[in-house]
Design a protein around this motif. Structure first.
Motif, PDB file in Angstrom:
ATOM      1  N   MET A 101       0.828  -1.203   0.000  1.00 63.37           N
ATOM      2  CA  MET A 101       0.000   0.000   0.000  1.00 63.37           C
ATOM      3  C   MET A 101       0.862   1.252   0.000  1.00 63.37           C
ATOM      4  SD  MET A 101      -2.856   1.106   2.802  1.00 63.37           S
ATOM      5  CE  MET A 101      -1.581   1.354   4.047  1.00 63.37           C
ATOM      6  N   TRP A 112      -0.387  11.515   2.152  1.00 62.51           N
ATOM      7  CA  TRP A 112      -1.316  11.112   3.191  1.00 62.51           C
ATOM      8  C   TRP A 112      -1.735  12.326   4.018  1.00 62.51           C
ATOM      9  CZ3 TRP A 112      -2.953   6.155   2.994  1.00 62.51           C
ATOM     10  CH2 TRP A 112      -2.158   5.249   2.290  1.00 62.51           C
ATOM     11  N   TRP A 114      -3.776  12.013   7.194  1.00 60.35           N
ATOM     12  CA  TRP A 114      -4.490  11.368   8.286  1.00 60.35           C
ATOM     13  C   TRP A 114      -4.988  12.375   9.320  1.00 60.35           C
ATOM     14  CZ3 TRP A 114      -6.182   6.634   7.857  1.00 60.35           C
ATOM     15  CH2 TRP A 114      -5.511   5.717   7.041  1.00 60.35           C
ATOM     16  N   PHE A 304      -7.568   6.839  -0.054  1.00 62.32           N
ATOM     17  CA  PHE A 304      -6.958   5.803   0.758  1.00 62.32           C
ATOM     18  C   PHE A 304      -7.383   5.919   2.217  1.00 62.32           C
ATOM     19  CE2 PHE A 304      -4.019   5.824  -2.851  1.00 62.32           C
ATOM     20  CZ  PHE A 304      -3.900   4.465  -3.090  1.00 62.32           C
ATOM     21  N   GLU A 305      -7.304   7.105   2.768  1.00 63.25           N
ATOM     22  CA  GLU A 305      -7.603   7.277   4.190  1.00 63.25           C
ATOM     23  C   GLU A 305      -9.050   6.911   4.507  1.00 63.25           C
ATOM     24  OE1 GLU A 305      -4.449  10.386   3.139  1.00 63.25           O
ATOM     25  OE2 GLU A 305      -6.214   9.470   2.231  1.00 63.25           O
ATOM     26  N   TRP A 307     -11.297   5.064   2.772  1.00 61.48           N
ATOM     27  CA  TRP A 307     -11.658   3.660   2.582  1.00 61.48           C
ATOM     28  C   TRP A 307     -11.015   2.770   3.632  1.00 61.48           C
ATOM     29  CZ3 TRP A 307     -15.902   3.145   0.570  1.00 61.48           C
ATOM     30  CH2 TRP A 307     -16.287   3.681  -0.646  1.00 61.48           C
ATOM     31  N   LEU A 308      -9.813   3.107   4.078  1.00 59.91           N
ATOM     32  CA  LEU A 308      -9.192   2.325   5.145  1.00 59.91           C
ATOM     33  C   LEU A 308      -9.954   2.471   6.454  1.00 59.91           C
ATOM     34  CD1 LEU A 308      -5.387   2.902   4.454  1.00 59.91           C
ATOM     35  CD2 LEU A 308      -6.695   0.798   4.129  1.00 59.91           C
ATOM     36  N   ALA A 312     -11.932  -0.434   8.413  1.00 59.12           N
ATOM     37  CA  ALA A 312     -11.658  -0.720   9.826  1.00 59.12           C
ATOM     38  C   ALA A 312     -12.945  -0.754  10.648  1.00 59.12           C
ATOM     39  CB  ALA A 312     -10.690   0.321  10.382  1.00 59.12           C
TER      40      ALA A 312
END
Length: 336
Positions: A101, A112, A114, A304-305, A307-308, A312
């Motif tokens: 990833m 990223w 986050w 990415f953030e 969907w992760l 989770a």
């Protein structure tokens, strides 16, 4: 730590000439000491592993292969070699996925962010908790899943009773329902209900979503109910008849209590599938967890953030239900 085993190891290393080096080879000496400590740790681990595999004290032949200065204590642990192997494979797999990833994001030039994710979960202003879009979507998902779970259980029980009835019409209708639902995709069923049946009956998006999930999961739940009922010994039915109970009272007071105790674990597993299948109702603009995630991504491009985080949250829900299923399986193991 200057333990007796460590001191004995150093004395043995000095007497054997392993650490006899001149002052100008201090770096090599430090390396040798590090290598000696590593060797001691490896030998100790091998000794404990040998005891662990045997589940007893090591044999004399095993002790003869190890230095006498290494203290060996038997390990009493619930871990087994198979569990250790599985844990190792899991860690390696997760590390490989994480590397892939991060590598993919690096190749794409993705940055990223986050630090922006907590705001989409919740906010705290003046001590007031406010749910963000993702938690609001989670609430809708839990509502849809809970209502669909109850409806699916009722539909499944009714279908199973029809299949076990003496009425050819009831058996035929239940058979048609099962074959129709189980042999068509859930997404197609949602579209058919939303674009064909919902305008005729005036159903909203939430009602259509609950109906589609209930019908789909109820077809699978019916087979679980039927298997549980048929697993009850025939002598129970004979006892009902000898007591003068009707078929309805026999089901209610004798058969179903025993059957439900047996089928509770697989029903809980079916509930896990229902949680995952609920993501498909986002295709008809029901703002549950997946739809909220898609909306945030369309506005922020944090693919990415988001969907992760969504994955989770789904993982947390399914693991919780899996734990409940495991507890129920242990609770009802005596009954089954």
């Amino acid at each position: 730590n200057h333990t007796p085993g460590w001191n004995k190891f150093l004395k043995w290393a000095n007497s054997s000439g392993l650490l006899r080096l001149s002052a100008k080879h201090a770096q090599q000496a430090r390396f040798c000491r590090f290598a000696g400590a590593s060797a001691l740790l490896i030998l100790r681990t091998l000794a404990e592993t040998t005891v662990f595999f045997a589940h007893t004290e090591p044999k004399k032949s095993h002790r003869a292969l190890l230095p006498s200065m290494i203290p060996v204590k038997p390990m009493h642990s619930s871990l087994t070699p198979a569990v250790l192997r599985d844990l190792t494979l899991f860690v390696l797999t997760m590390a490989a996925l994480l590397w892939l990833m991060l590598r993919g994001a690096e190749q794409m030039g993705y940055n990223w962010h986050w630090q922006r994710i907590p705001g989409y979960l919740f906010t705290l202003e003046n001590g007031t908790f406010t749910a963000g879009p993702l938690l609001q979507g989670l609430g809708i998902t839990l509502v849809i899943t809970s209502i669909s779970m109850v409806c699916a259980g009722l539909i499944g029980l009714a279908t199973a009773l029809l299949r076990l009835s003496s009425s050819p019409v009831g058996r035929g209708l239940s058979r048609v329902y099962l074959e129709l639902i189980r042999n068509t995709p859930l997404l197609v069923q949602i579209f058919c209900l939303y674009f064909i049946l919902a305008p005729i009956l005036g159903l909203g998006r939430m009602t259509t979503a609950v109906l589609a999930l209930s019908l789909f999961e109820g077809a699978y739940a019916s087979e679980i109910f039927r298997a549980g009922i048929q697993s009850i010994h025939r002598g129970q039915w004979e006892a009902c008849h000898s007591l003068g109970l009707s078929r309805w009272h026999g089901y209610r007071y004798v058969i179903l209590p025993q059957a439900i105790a047996r089928i509770m674990p697989p029903l809980t597993s079916q509930a896990i599938s229902l949680v995952k299948d609920s993501a498909l109702v986002s295709t008809i603009a029901v703002y549950e967890l997946t739809m909220q995630g898609r909306t945030i991504i369309a506005e922020t491009y944090l693919s990415f953030e988001i969907w992760l985080v969504v994955a989770a949250i789904y993982l947390f829900l399914t693991l919780t239900l899996s734990a409940v299923a495991s507890l129920l399986r242990q609770r009802f193991s005596r009954v089954s």
